[in-house]
Design a protein around this motif. Sequence first.
Motif, short mmCIF file in Angstrom:
data_model
loop_
_atom_site.label_atom_id
_atom_site.label_comp_id
_atom_site.label_asym_id
_atom_site.label_seq_id
_atom_site.Cartn_x
_atom_site.Cartn_y
_atom_site.Cartn_z
N TYR A 14 -0.90 44.08 -8.45
CA TYR A 14 -1.84 43.29 -9.25
C TYR A 14 -3.01 42.82 -8.41
N ASP A 17 -5.38 45.68 -7.53
CA ASP A 17 -5.92 46.40 -8.68
C ASP A 17 -5.41 47.84 -8.73
N MET A 26 0.03 44.22 -16.54
CA MET A 26 -1.33 43.74 -16.26
C MET A 26 -1.72 42.65 -17.25
N ASP A 30 -2.52 38.84 -16.30
CA ASP A 30 -3.87 38.34 -16.64
C ASP A 30 -3.78 37.12 -17.54
#
Length: 47
Positions: A14, A17, A26, A30
């Motif tokens: 994470y 990326d 993800m 987020d």
Amino acid sequence: MTAVVADTHTIIWYLRDNTRLSPAAMNALDTATTGGYLIYVSAIYVV
């Protein structure tokens, strides 16, 4: 959502990326990040 529990490699992916992270993972991370929820990370260990 109240909190997320993630394995060590998930957090590394994470933060870097990495495209190996699934869209669901993800999204969960987020959402936790932007919503101010806790993200618990399991400890890494070698057996």
